[in-house]
Structure formats: structure tokens, C-alpha cells
Design an enzyme around this catalytic site. Structure first.
Site, PDB file in Angstrom:
ATOM      1  N   GLU A 190      -2.612  66.275 132.502  1.00 24.71           N
ATOM      2  CA  GLU A 190      -1.940  65.903 131.250  1.00 24.71           C
ATOM      3  C   GLU A 190      -2.341  64.494 130.820  1.00 24.71           C
ATOM      4  OE1 GLU A 190      -0.273  67.959 129.506  1.00 24.71           O
ATOM      5  OE2 GLU A 190       0.516  69.497 130.837  1.00 24.71           O
ATOM      6  N   ARG A 194      -4.105  64.281 127.171  1.00 21.40           N
ATOM      7  CA  ARG A 194      -3.301  63.653 126.122  1.00 21.40           C
ATOM      8  C   ARG A 194      -3.701  62.204 125.887  1.00 21.40           C
ATOM      9  NH1 ARG A 194       2.438  66.773 125.911  1.00 21.40           N
ATOM     10  NH2 ARG A 194       1.943  68.369 127.426  1.00 21.40           N
ATOM     11  N   ASP A 328      -6.437  78.459 131.293  1.00 22.67           N
ATOM     12  CA  ASP A 328      -6.999  78.317 129.939  1.00 22.67           C
ATOM     13  C   ASP A 328      -8.164  77.351 129.765  1.00 22.67           C
ATOM     14  OD1 ASP A 328      -5.103  76.327 130.451  1.00 22.67           O
ATOM     15  OD2 ASP A 328      -3.684  77.018 128.958  1.00 22.67           O
ATOM     16  N   GLU A 484      -1.423  77.016 119.899  1.00 22.41           N
ATOM     17  CA  GLU A 484      -2.612  77.853 120.175  1.00 22.41           C
ATOM     18  C   GLU A 484      -2.930  78.866 119.080  1.00 22.41           C
ATOM     19  OE1 GLU A 484      -0.064  77.451 122.330  1.00 22.41           O
ATOM     20  OE2 GLU A 484      -1.000  75.940 123.616  1.00 22.41           O
ATOM     21  N   THR A 572      -8.799  69.970 124.699  1.00 21.32           N
ATOM     22  CA  THR A 572      -7.762  70.998 124.755  1.00 21.32           C
ATOM     23  C   THR A 572      -6.416  70.489 124.235  1.00 21.32           C
ATOM     24  OG1 THR A 572      -6.852  72.784 126.116  1.00 21.32           O
ATOM     25  CG2 THR A 572      -7.038  70.615 127.159  1.00 21.32           C
TER      26      THR A 572
END
Ligand SMILES: *[C@@H]1O[C@H](CO)[C@@H](O)[C@H](O)[C@H]1NC(C)=O
Ligand SMILES: *[C@@H]1O[C@H](CO)[C@@H](O)[C@H](O)[C@H]1NC(C)=O
Length: 580
Positions: A190, A194, A328, A484, A572
């Protein structure tokens, strides 16, 4: 000319001459806001700087100087870039003229998305400034990702794209105050997607002019890089940074997750491209080599299971495979890293090979055709469990897996496979179908569907009644403001040019915004399968609402050359990295 103007002009000329002289000489009489960091540039570098950039000395904890327990002997080097080696991704919009009426509608929609963003951003600024998240109902704040201001960093590039330049400037000044001090256990996946993705994208958007952002990215990059200091140089993705800062040895997890191990490639590759420091690129090359080496030795060759042993490393034992959460981005980054490398060198080819093998297995094992009353031409991603010789598919749809529509569409263009573009459209259409047929126009987080025996169309079984045909059992009825589905709609629209997808995006936006709106911002919805004027809302607004969901909606209604897929690749977390 009026004499006073002449005088004024002479004065200006004199002043400019003096300034130019001072700038060109090595005097530093003119204090510059950015003079602390010497790497202010005109444009992003076409090739990695040599010698590599080093961040200036600063107060606070310095991750670059902690002891390395398992030093690397020689670093992999970025491949040389081949010119124009990538095929065209976007539809040739410039050859079409859109009618005035369409333009007006488009701009009105774009303004509505921007207004939703501004409302949330303003509340964040007033009530949760520099905190990870705003609580959209109570107006409080939450620490969820290290406490370094997740929403602040995640939103930088959206501010820029939406032309909120004053807000951007204010946010960047705040970012310079962040201190990446040791924080206990940190989720490095993360943190990378991010924070590091957010900093790099914002820097790339300024065309590498605002070096404060690169400075911060290098500082954070050094912290993340320290989590690769293990005996086999595999990353520790749930990392105890306090222990690391004290100099204690650590190793990667025996119970790891594939997406967490395999989603550093874009951010670290870009960081090496921008700084010339090959440590980052080297770190992900080591991970990619393990992925490639074990890809055909798993229980479904071509795919990697969710659960892996990063310590050994052994990726072959796990028996659960999916495109949804925890897997993913491991798949998503294969094609995208190829693109960021312009397909160059053995690494470029390695990503292509892994992409091709993975997509072949995905089309065979991880897609199903749901039975729907209207026999819709759609395909949904599923999960599969391997028990001995048996492959047991689980026809559970996940909102998280909706990204696969965009992945296949982009990959189909990158590697010239029209079948993948079509599959990407069918997957995207399945998510859109779920939005349109759910009672509030919003797809729930997790639900099962009836599956056809093959990918060919089949009849709906009317004998099995469920309240909302198509939604057999809803395992998790929340909607967490996730991106998504609209992400894939954005890809399909930009790749096919079909503006029917703009209308579908608009329907989705209206359903989400009207149902999730609070007095301050937007909130996660507790149960989207319930009817009623007032849905129960949860006091949560994850940073991806501003970083991803609203950005992709905005881009669906922006001019197609805003963040063209031929010039940018999105990480992503929807952070665009520059390709040229
Ligand atoms: C894995 O298998 C695919 C197809 O069977 C092949 O194209 C690919 O090269 C193989 N990868 C490795 C690392 O052997
Ligand atoms: C396109 O992809 C499909 C499925 O992954 C594969 O079977 C087919 O051979 C590919 N076609 C080309 C032209 O590469």
C-alpha cells in the site's frame, strides 16, 4: 512609443539582463525556493541521469544510511530504450469531430465529477489535513496507512489533472513536511502504490520541474528499498520498520501474498529511470526473475497462486488462483512494466513472455460466462481451487476483479491480440451489467452468479429464483467507493472510441455519487442490495476515491489527449507515469 513606456522598457531590459547574468554565473544571489535540491530540470530526463541523483541532506531519519545486512554485489541496469517500439494504444480520436451537443454534455459531466472531487477535498483540507483519511460522516480522521497523509499524497495528481493548481501547490508544500520516520509494522504494498506512486506521478505531471516531489519520492524509495534487505533479496511486505531502523535482521514471509510481492515493478522502474539509481530497478528484476522461473511450475501453469512462500522463495504450492484481491496487480503489472520499459532489453521480453503465458491461462481458467435473463454477452472473472487432480471453479464475482477488463484491453493493443481486446470488453460489460441490474445501480463487493458450462452463451435457469436475477447469493453487499469498474470503462472508451461508454460511466457516477453522498464528502455504502431512499453509510472514505475513482470518471469525460494511454501508464492506484 510613449517616452515613459520607453523608459520602463529600458528598465525591464536592464533588469532581465542582470537576472540572466546572475543566473548564468555561479552566483547564488537570487534565492530560489528550490535551491536546496539541485536537480531542477526543464523536462523529464530522456535517459537515466549519470551520475545518479542523490537527495540533499535533511533533518530527520535517513533510510539511506542504515546498515545493509545482505548487500547486492552487482546491480541490474535499465535496458536501453528503443525508439517508438510501442504500438498505438488509443483510438484515433483526432480524426473524428464530435458534434457540439456531445461536447456540451461531456463538459457538463466533467464539471460534475470535478465538483464532487472539490467538495471531498475541501472537507479533507478542513477536517483531516495531513491525516490518512477523512471520516465523511463524523468529520473525524483515521490513520490507516502509516499516518503520513495517504489522502494528501494520493490526491496530488488528481488536483493537477483537474486544474486545481493552487490546491496542488498547497498540497505539495504540505508533502514536504512529511517525515517517513519508522512507524511499526507497515504494509509496503500500500505504501508503494499509494505514496510512492502518488509522488512519482505528481512529479512526472510537472514535467519533472518540481524537484520537491522527487526529493520526497527518493526519501520514501529508500525506506521501501530497506524492506528488500533479506537473505534472498525478496521484499518483506508487512515490514516492521522500527526493527529495521534499529538494525535488526529480517527475512521475507513464509506466508506471503502474490500481489504484495509482485507490485513494485512500475514504481521502482520509474524511480530508477528518473534518478539513475539502479538499486530500485535491480530490486524488482530479482522479483521478476523468480516470477518467470516459477510461472510454469505452479498448480496451474501460467498463473501464480494467491498464497506464496516469499522466504524460500516458493510460489508453486498454493492452490487458490484468482484475478481478484491479493492477486490482481501481479498480473496487471506485467504488460504495464513492458510498456514503461518500451519493451526494451531482455527484461522487456521477459514481461511480454510472462504476460502471454498468464493471459493464456486466464482465458482458459479464470473467466466464466454468467447466465443472465437477457443472455448478455458478458464474461466475469472467477476464482479456482485445485484439489489434487480437480480444478474447482468458484463463480463468485468480485468488484476488485473488474480491473481485468482494462488489463486485457490494454494488453490486447500492446501485444496485438484482438481476442484480448474483445475479452476485455466482455469483462468490462459484465461489471457494467452488474451495476445496471443491481437495485441501486451499484455493483456489490462480492456475489455469486450462475455459470454457463462454457464461454458460449446459454439459457438462464428461471427455476432458481433469487430476488435480483443474476445475483445468486451476495457474499458482501458493501460498496467501498471502489474504482475498478470505471477504470475498465475508461480503458474501453479510450481504446475503442465508443462514446456509448461515456454514457455508461455517467450512469455509474450518478448512482454512486447520489447514494454515497454525505454532508461533507462521500462514504462507503453498507448494503447496495437494499432498496430505499436512505442507504446505510459507513464512516469511511478510502484515499482511492479521490486518487482513482473520481480520476477515472473525470478522464472518461476529458479530452482524449488528457493522459493519453500512448503517453502515460497508470499504476494500480491510478497514478500516471510518463512514457515519453
Ligand atoms: C511457460 O510456458 C509457456 C507456454 O507453454 C511458454 O511460452 C513459456 O516460455 C514458458 N515459460 C518458461 C519460463 O519456461
Ligand atoms: C491471442 O490470445 C489468445 C488467448 O490468450 C491466444 O490463444 C491466441 O493465440 C493469441 N493470438 C495471437 C495472434 O497471438
Amino acid at each position: 512609443m510613449h517616452p515613459r513606456r520607453v523608459k520602463l522598457l529600458a528598465g525591464v531590459v536592464f533588469f532581465v539582463t542582470v537576472v540572466c547574468f546572475l543566473r548564468s554565473s555561479s552566483f547564488s544571489l537570487l534565492p530560489s525556493a528550490k535551491s536546496r535540491f539541485p536537480y531542477t530540470q526543464e523536462h523529464c530526463p530522456a535517459k537515466p541521469p549519470q551520475p545518479s541523483l542523490v537527495p540533499p541532506h535533511r533533518e530527520g531519519f535517513d533510510w539511506r544510511t542504515i546498515e545493509t545486512h545482505y548487500p547486492v554485489q552487482s546491480f541490474a541496469q535499465l535496458p536501453k530504450r528503443t525508439k517508438n517500439s510501442l504500438p498505438r494504444i488509443q483510438f484515433a480520436f483526432e480524426e473524428e469531430e464530435s458534434p457540439l451537443y456531445h461536447e456540451l454534455v461531456r463538459k457538463r459531466r466533467q464539471a460534475a465529477v470535478r465538483a464532487a472531487f472539490v467538495r471531498c477535498w475541501t472537507s479533507y483540507k478542513h477536517r483531516a489535513w495531513m491525516k490518512d483519511e477523512l471520516q465523511p460522516i463524523s468529520g473525524g480522521s483515521k490513520t490507516t496507512f502509516g499516518g503520513w497523509g495517504a489522502t494528501l499524497v494520493d490526491s496530488l495528481d488528481t488536483l493537477w489533472i483537474m486544474d486545481l493548481k493552487d490546491e496542488f501547490e498547497e498540497a505539495v508544500s504540505a508533502v514536504t513536511q512529511i517525515d517517513f520516520t519508522p512507524e511499526g509494522e507497515v504494509n509496503m504494498f500500500e505504501t508503494t502504490i499509494r505514496y510512492l506512486g502518488g509522488l512519482l506521478a505528481a512529479y512526472d505531471l510537472t514535467d519533472c520541474k518540481d524537484s520537491r516531489l522527487l526529493e520526497k519520492a527518493m526519501e520514501l524509495g529508500d525506506m521501501i528499498y530497506a524492506s528488500f534487505d533479506t537473505p534472498n533479496r525478496m521484499p518483506i511486505t508487512r515490514w516492521n520498520s522500527v526493527m529495521a531502523a534499529k538494525g535488526e535482521k529480517q527475512s521475507a514471509a513464509a506466508n506471503g501474498i502474490i500481489a504484495e510481492m509482485a507490485s513494485f515493478q512500475l514504481e521502482f522502474t520509474r524511480l530508477s529511470q528518473l534518478t539513475g539509481d539502479m538499486r530500485y530497478y535491480d530490486a524488482v528484476v530479482r522479483v521478476s526473475n523468480v516470477l518467470e522461473e516459477q510461472q510454469n511450475r505452479t498448480k496451474i501453469p501460467g498463473l501464480w497462486p494467491v498464497g506464496i512462500d516469499v522466504q524460500t522463495p516458493d510460489l508453486t504450492q498454493g492452490n487458490l488462483f484468482t484475478l481478484g484481491g491479493m492477486s490482481d496487480s501481479a498480473y496487471e503489472y506485467l504488460g504495464k512494466t513492458y510498456q514503461l520499459l518500451h519493451g526494451g532489453g531482455p527484461t522487456g521480453q521477459q514481461y511480454k513472455k510472462m504476460y502471454t503465458a498468464a493471459m493464456n491461462a486466464i482465458t482458459t481458467h479464470l473467466l466464466f460466462r454468467p447466465r443472465t435473463p437477457n443472455k448478455a454477452d458478458i464474461l466475469m472473472p472467477n476464482s479456482i481451487r485445485v484439489e489434487g487432480p480437480l480444478l474447482l471453479p468458484d463463480h463468485t464475482a468480485q468488484h476488485l476483479a473488474c480491473f481485468a477488463g482494462g488489463m486485457l484491453t490494454l494488453g490486447g493493443r500492446l501485444f496485438d491480440n484482438a481476442t484480448h481486446v474483445l475479452l476485455g470488453k466482455q469483462v468490462t460489460d459484465a461489471c457494467i451489467w452488474s451495476y445496471r441490474h443491481a437495485p441501486n445501480g451499484i455493483m456489490p463487493e462480492v456475489f455469486t452468479m450462475q455459470a454457463c458450462p462454457s464461454l458460449a452463451p446459454c439459457e438462464y435457469d428461471h427455476g432458481r429464483s433469487c430476488r435480483w436475477p443474476g445475483f445468486e447469493a451476495v457474499g458482501d453487499a458493501r460498496y467501498g467507493l471502489r474504482p475498478e469498474a470505471v477504470e475498465s470503462v475508461f480503458y474501453i472508451y479510450r481504446v475503442t472510441g465508443d462514446n456509448g461508454y461515456q454514457d455508461l460511466a455517467w450512469d455509474m457516477f450518478q448512482a454512486i455519487d447520489s447514494r454515497s453522498r454525505t454532508a461533507l464528502a462521500n462514504a462507503a455504502i453498507g448494503d447496495v442490495m437494499k432498496l430505499g431512499d436512505q442507504l446505510e453509510l459507513q464512516d469511511s472514505m478510502e484515499s482511492f476515491w479521490l486518487a482513482e475513482t473520481l480520476k477515472y470518471f473525470y478522464l472518461c469525460f476529458a479530452e482524449p489527449d488528457v493522459l493519453s494511454l500512448d503517453k502515460w501508464v497508470f499504476n494500480t492506484e491510478a497514478h500516471p507515469l510518463r512514457l515519453d
